[in-house]
Design a protein around this motif. Structure first.
Motif, PDB file in Angstrom:
ATOM      1  N   GLY A 128       0.428  -1.111  -0.332  1.00 49.26           N
ATOM      2  CA  GLY A 128      -0.216  -0.312   0.377  1.00 49.26           C
ATOM      3  C   GLY A 128       0.845   1.268  -0.171  1.00 49.26           C
ATOM      4  O   GLY A 128       0.422   2.396  -0.820  1.00 49.26           O
ATOM      5  N   PHE A 129       1.725   1.317   1.009  1.00 48.50           N
ATOM      6  CA  PHE A 129       2.543   2.654   0.966  1.00 48.50           C
ATOM      7  C   PHE A 129       3.791   2.485  -0.082  1.00 48.50           C
ATOM      8  O   PHE A 129       4.045   3.950  -0.424  1.00 48.50           O
ATOM      9  CB  PHE A 129       3.546   2.261   2.210  1.00 48.50           C
ATOM     10  N   ALA A 130       4.292   1.297  -0.642  1.00 47.90           N
ATOM     11  CA  ALA A 130       4.784   1.224  -2.261  1.00 47.90           C
ATOM     12  C   ALA A 130       4.434   2.643  -2.850  1.00 47.90           C
ATOM     13  O   ALA A 130       4.746   3.237  -4.320  1.00 47.90           O
ATOM     14  CB  ALA A 130       4.843   0.163  -2.086  1.00 47.90           C
ATOM     15  N   GLY A 131       2.831   2.342  -3.206  1.00 44.39           N
ATOM     16  CA  GLY A 131       2.170   2.959  -4.170  1.00 44.39           C
ATOM     17  C   GLY A 131       2.856   4.680  -3.755  1.00 44.39           C
ATOM     18  O   GLY A 131       2.595   5.309  -5.041  1.00 44.39           O
ATOM     19  N   VAL A 132       2.652   4.831  -2.824  1.00 47.01           N
ATOM     20  CA  VAL A 132       2.892   6.162  -2.359  1.00 47.01           C
ATOM     21  C   VAL A 132       4.217   6.823  -2.971  1.00 47.01           C
ATOM     22  O   VAL A 132       4.479   7.773  -3.690  1.00 47.01           O
ATOM     23  CB  VAL A 132       2.672   6.910  -0.592  1.00 47.01           C
ATOM     24  N   PHE A 133       5.414   6.241  -2.345  1.00 45.49           N
ATOM     25  CA  PHE A 133       6.623   6.759  -3.014  1.00 45.49           C
ATOM     26  C   PHE A 133       6.917   6.125  -4.195  1.00 45.49           C
ATOM     27  O   PHE A 133       7.752   6.710  -5.199  1.00 45.49           O
ATOM     28  CB  PHE A 133       7.476   5.730  -2.021  1.00 45.49           C
ATOM     29  N   ALA A 134       5.985   5.555  -4.856  1.00 42.70           N
ATOM     30  CA  ALA A 134       6.348   5.013  -6.142  1.00 42.70           C
ATOM     31  C   ALA A 134       6.199   6.933  -7.019  1.00 42.70           C
ATOM     32  O   ALA A 134       7.166   6.672  -8.046  1.00 42.70           O
ATOM     33  CB  ALA A 134       5.741   4.126  -6.748  1.00 42.70           C
ATOM     34  N   LEU A 160      11.112  -0.468   3.458  1.00 41.24           N
ATOM     35  CA  LEU A 160      10.601  -1.240   1.828  1.00 41.24           C
ATOM     36  C   LEU A 160       9.892  -1.013   0.546  1.00 41.24           C
ATOM     37  O   LEU A 160       9.689  -0.936  -0.378  1.00 41.24           O
ATOM     38  CB  LEU A 160      10.841  -3.032   2.691  1.00 41.24           C
ATOM     39  N   ALA A 161       8.507  -0.109   1.362  1.00 43.73           N
ATOM     40  CA  ALA A 161       7.744  -0.139   0.377  1.00 43.73           C
ATOM     41  C   ALA A 161       8.635   0.900  -0.035  1.00 43.73           C
ATOM     42  O   ALA A 161       8.317   1.089  -1.520  1.00 43.73           O
ATOM     43  CB  ALA A 161       6.636   0.285   1.111  1.00 43.73           C
ATOM     44  N   ASN A 162       9.259   2.252  -0.109  1.00 46.45           N
ATOM     45  CA  ASN A 162       9.689   3.448  -0.176  1.00 46.45           C
ATOM     46  C   ASN A 162      10.889   2.818  -1.352  1.00 46.45           C
ATOM     47  O   ASN A 162      10.977   2.712  -2.522  1.00 46.45           O
ATOM     48  CB  ASN A 162      11.229   4.170   1.028  1.00 46.45           C
ATOM     49  N   TRP A 204       7.399   4.611 -20.831  1.00 53.94           N
ATOM     50  CA  TRP A 204       6.043   4.846 -20.418  1.00 53.94           C
ATOM     51  C   TRP A 204       5.738   6.202 -20.081  1.00 53.94           C
ATOM     52  O   TRP A 204       5.033   5.910 -20.231  1.00 53.94           O
ATOM     53  CB  TRP A 204       5.902   3.899 -19.395  1.00 53.94           C
ATOM     54  N   GLY A 205       6.615   7.012 -19.830  1.00 57.49           N
ATOM     55  CA  GLY A 205       7.014   8.447 -19.729  1.00 57.49           C
ATOM     56  C   GLY A 205       7.272   8.837 -18.238  1.00 57.49           C
ATOM     57  O   GLY A 205       6.969   7.872 -16.944  1.00 57.49           O
ATOM     58  N   TRP A 206       7.056   9.971 -18.142  1.00 60.98           N
ATOM     59  CA  TRP A 206       7.282  10.705 -16.719  1.00 60.98           C
ATOM     60  C   TRP A 206       6.245  10.239 -16.035  1.00 60.98           C
ATOM     61  O   TRP A 206       6.801   9.998 -14.144  1.00 60.98           O
ATOM     62  CB  TRP A 206       7.359  12.392 -16.800  1.00 60.98           C
ATOM     63  N   THR A 207       4.698   9.842 -16.039  1.00 61.49           N
ATOM     64  CA  THR A 207       4.029   9.959 -15.439  1.00 61.49           C
ATOM     65  C   THR A 207       3.323   8.709 -15.089  1.00 61.49           C
ATOM     66  O   THR A 207       2.861   8.304 -14.551  1.00 61.49           O
ATOM     67  CB  THR A 207       2.441  10.866 -16.493  1.00 61.49           C
ATOM     68  N   SER A 208       4.161   7.164 -15.715  1.00 63.83           N
ATOM     69  CA  SER A 208       3.822   6.000 -15.618  1.00 63.83           C
ATOM     70  C   SER A 208       4.074   5.592 -14.077  1.00 63.83           C
ATOM     71  O   SER A 208       3.202   4.826 -13.504  1.00 63.83           O
ATOM     72  CB  SER A 208       4.842   5.136 -16.616  1.00 63.83           C
ATOM     73  N   PRO A 209       4.576   6.258 -12.982  1.00 65.44           N
ATOM     74  CA  PRO A 209       4.598   5.810 -12.034  1.00 65.44           C
ATOM     75  C   PRO A 209       3.467   5.726 -10.993  1.00 65.44           C
ATOM     76  O   PRO A 209       3.175   5.627  -9.878  1.00 65.44           O
ATOM     77  CB  PRO A 209       5.470   6.566 -10.740  1.00 65.44           C
ATOM     78  N   THR A 210       2.200   6.890 -11.289  1.00 65.06           N
ATOM     79  CA  THR A 210       1.164   7.059 -11.111  1.00 65.06           C
ATOM     80  C   THR A 210       0.552   6.256 -10.866  1.00 65.06           C
ATOM     81  O   THR A 210      -0.375   5.342 -10.095  1.00 65.06           O
ATOM     82  CB  THR A 210       0.018   8.014 -11.872  1.00 65.06           C
ATOM     83  N   TRP A 229      11.867   1.823  -7.275  1.00 69.50           N
ATOM     84  CA  TRP A 229      12.611   0.881  -8.223  1.00 69.50           C
ATOM     85  C   TRP A 229      11.024   0.369  -9.732  1.00 69.50           C
ATOM     86  O   TRP A 229      11.605   0.853 -10.455  1.00 69.50           O
ATOM     87  CB  TRP A 229      12.882   0.007  -7.462  1.00 69.50           C
ATOM     88  N   LEU A 230      10.033   0.105  -9.113  1.00 67.69           N
ATOM     89  CA  LEU A 230       8.979   0.110  -9.936  1.00 67.69           C
ATOM     90  C   LEU A 230       8.468   1.533 -10.216  1.00 67.69           C
ATOM     91  O   LEU A 230       8.587   1.004 -11.569  1.00 67.69           O
ATOM     92  CB  LEU A 230       8.137  -0.916  -9.208  1.00 67.69           C
ATOM     93  N   GLY A 231       8.625   2.421  -9.729  1.00 70.88           N
ATOM     94  CA  GLY A 231       7.939   3.442 -10.428  1.00 70.88           C
ATOM     95  C   GLY A 231      10.533   4.376 -11.690  1.00 70.88           C
ATOM     96  O   GLY A 231       8.928   4.271 -12.588  1.00 70.88           O
ATOM     97  N   GLY A 232      10.375   3.910 -10.815  1.00 71.76           N
ATOM     98  CA  GLY A 232      11.834   3.757 -12.233  1.00 71.76           C
ATOM     99  C   GLY A 232      12.406   2.807 -13.059  1.00 71.76           C
ATOM    100  O   GLY A 232      12.542   3.273 -13.855  1.00 71.76           O
ATOM    101  N   VAL A 233      11.807   1.703 -12.999  1.00 70.80           N
ATOM    102  CA  VAL A 233      11.573   0.774 -13.583  1.00 70.80           C
ATOM    103  C   VAL A 233      10.792   0.947 -14.975  1.00 70.80           C
ATOM    104  O   VAL A 233      10.706   0.597 -16.489  1.00 70.80           O
ATOM    105  CB  VAL A 233      11.221  -0.762 -13.535  1.00 70.80           C
ATOM    106  N   ALA A 234       9.485   1.988 -15.159  1.00 68.78           N
ATOM    107  CA  ALA A 234       8.676   2.080 -15.500  1.00 68.78           C
ATOM    108  C   ALA A 234       8.810   3.234 -16.310  1.00 68.78           C
ATOM    109  O   ALA A 234       8.632   3.273 -17.610  1.00 68.78           O
ATOM    110  CB  ALA A 234       6.584   2.726 -14.928  1.00 68.78           C
TER     111      ALA A 234
END
Length: 402
Positions: A211-217, A334-336, A351-357, A341-346
């Motif tokens: 859940g909190f990984a969504g914030v840090f993505a 760990l969520a941080n 996929w663009g700068w907005t893909s982490p959303t 990491w997953l946001g950076g992978v996207a």
């Protein structure tokens, strides 16, 4: 609210400042120590590594130490870590200093949350925990921007000297304001470890990770999104981050009373709102005023998840909540790391700068699914336990009669 909560909030302010200020000082550190900015980014990971390792380790080592003394010792280690960072002559020693500063982070919040809950009457415990966390949110509004400006004008070492000074003030406040709390008879490392194996505690920690990984993505790339997509200048990024901090503070203020009233619905609602806001952000990020408004709301709904998650693992660990409470902060870090990491992978995938959303929204939905599953499994748990206990009592009574 007891004045002792102020001591916990001051400590949280110092911890929050040193955790997030490094992101704004990476160019200064890299230039001074002769390394690249990406390499200097390891300093952020070093602190997170310290949190993940230190939360269970220091909590276990201090399981027999009175909680007031434990809080002061942990803040002392925090102060030493920041002082070591300020005086580090090489990049390698600075990395070590950051790990050292991160070690007491999770253990402090774990012990501090238990202390905060015991300082107030039943029904106000979540508000007490949220009050402690206010120090963390205010750090993002005042501490981090101020410390960043200080580091940019007087050198990054001055920042960590000031944070070490905050640590000393926090130690004095803890010593003067926190009362001596009697130890429970059942407290001990063995009981803490058994509580950590509880299914509901583990599901709560897993909810925090996803859940909190969504914030840090998104938060990890918020500055880049604001400059590359929304069109803000680099000098405006500090304002954007401060708005996120204001949202966090609002979320903390709202989460306390709501969690005291209805813990699981607050958790479900905050995770669902987080997923929805992250999807919305994919559209509003293109319009300046809408993007700023969404940043505030994102900070609010994102931080609203922390108090119910903290109270959930403490309640389910019941007679030994300290290690579970501290481990929750390992889960947050760990969520941080995972979210970033997953946001950076996207982004790297093109996929663009907005893909982490959207990545963050998926993570929040997974966290919500885990939380709902845990809630469904928890139904009938206490009742079933009571039935077993009643049955055992009847058997003992029958044996006595026989």
């Amino acid at each position: 609210m007891p004045l002792a909560l102020l001591a916990l909030a001051i400590s949280a302010f110092g911890i929050g400042t040193t955790e997030f200020v490094m992101m704004g000082l990476l160019p200064n550190v890299a230039g001074d120590l002769g390394t690249s900015v990406p390499t200097a980014g390891y300093l952020v990971s070093a602190y997170a590594l310290g949190v993940v390792i230190g939360a269970p380790l220091l909590t276990a080592l201090g399981s027999r130490i009175p909680r007031k003394r434990m809080l002061v010792l942990l803040m002392g280690l925090f102060t030493i870590g920041n002082l070591a960072s300020a005086l580090a002559p090489t990049f390698g020693l600075l990395v070590a200093g950051r790990v050292l500063a991160g070690l007491p982070h999770g253990a402090f919040f774990g012990v501090g949350a238990v202390v905060a809950a015991r300082l107030v009457t039943q029904g106000r415990q979540a508000r007490a925990v949220a009050t402690m966390f206010l120090g963390l949110t205010v750090a993002n509004i005042v501490g981090v921007p101020t410390a960043t400006l200080l580091g940019q004008h007087l050198g990054w070492r001055a920042t960590f000297l000031v944070v070490a000074g905050i640590g000393l003030v926090a130690m004095a406040a803890l010593t003067l304001l926190i009362p001596q709390l009697p130890r429970e008879r059942h407290e001990g490392l063995g009981q803490e470890l058994r509580a950590l194996r509880d299914r509901q505690v583990l599901l709560g920690l897993l909810t925090a990770v996803f859940g909190f990984a969504g914030v840090f993505a998104v938060y990890s790339y918020l500055a880049s999104m604001m400059t590359e997509v929304t069109g803000f200048s680099e000098t405006s990024v500090t304002l954007v981050l401060a708005l996120f901090g204001i949202g966090m503070t609002l979320g903390a203020l709202v989460a306390g009373p709501l969690t005291d009233r209805a813990l699981r619905p607050t958790l479900y609602g905050s995770l669902a709102a987080l997923a929805a806001v992250l999807v919305l952000f994919d559209f509003t990020v293109h319009v300046k005023w809408a993007a700023l408004a969404t940043v505030v709301v994102l900070g609010a709904v994102g931080f609203m998840t922390t108090t119910p998650l903290q109270m959930l693992v403490m309640n389910k660990a019941q007679h030994a909540p300290t290690l579970a409470s501290a481990s929750n902060h390992s889960a947050f870090n760990l969520a941080n790391a995972g979210g970033a990491w997953l946001g950076g992978v996207a982004i790297a995938a093109g996929w663009g700068w907005t893909s982490p959303t959207l990545v963050g929204a998926v993570l929040a939905v997974i966290g919500l699914a885990i939380a709902v599953t845990a809630g469904l499994l928890d139904r009938g748990g206490p009742g079933a336990s009571r039935l077993v206990a009643a049955g055992s009592e009847r058997m003992r009574e029958a044996e006595r009669v026989g």
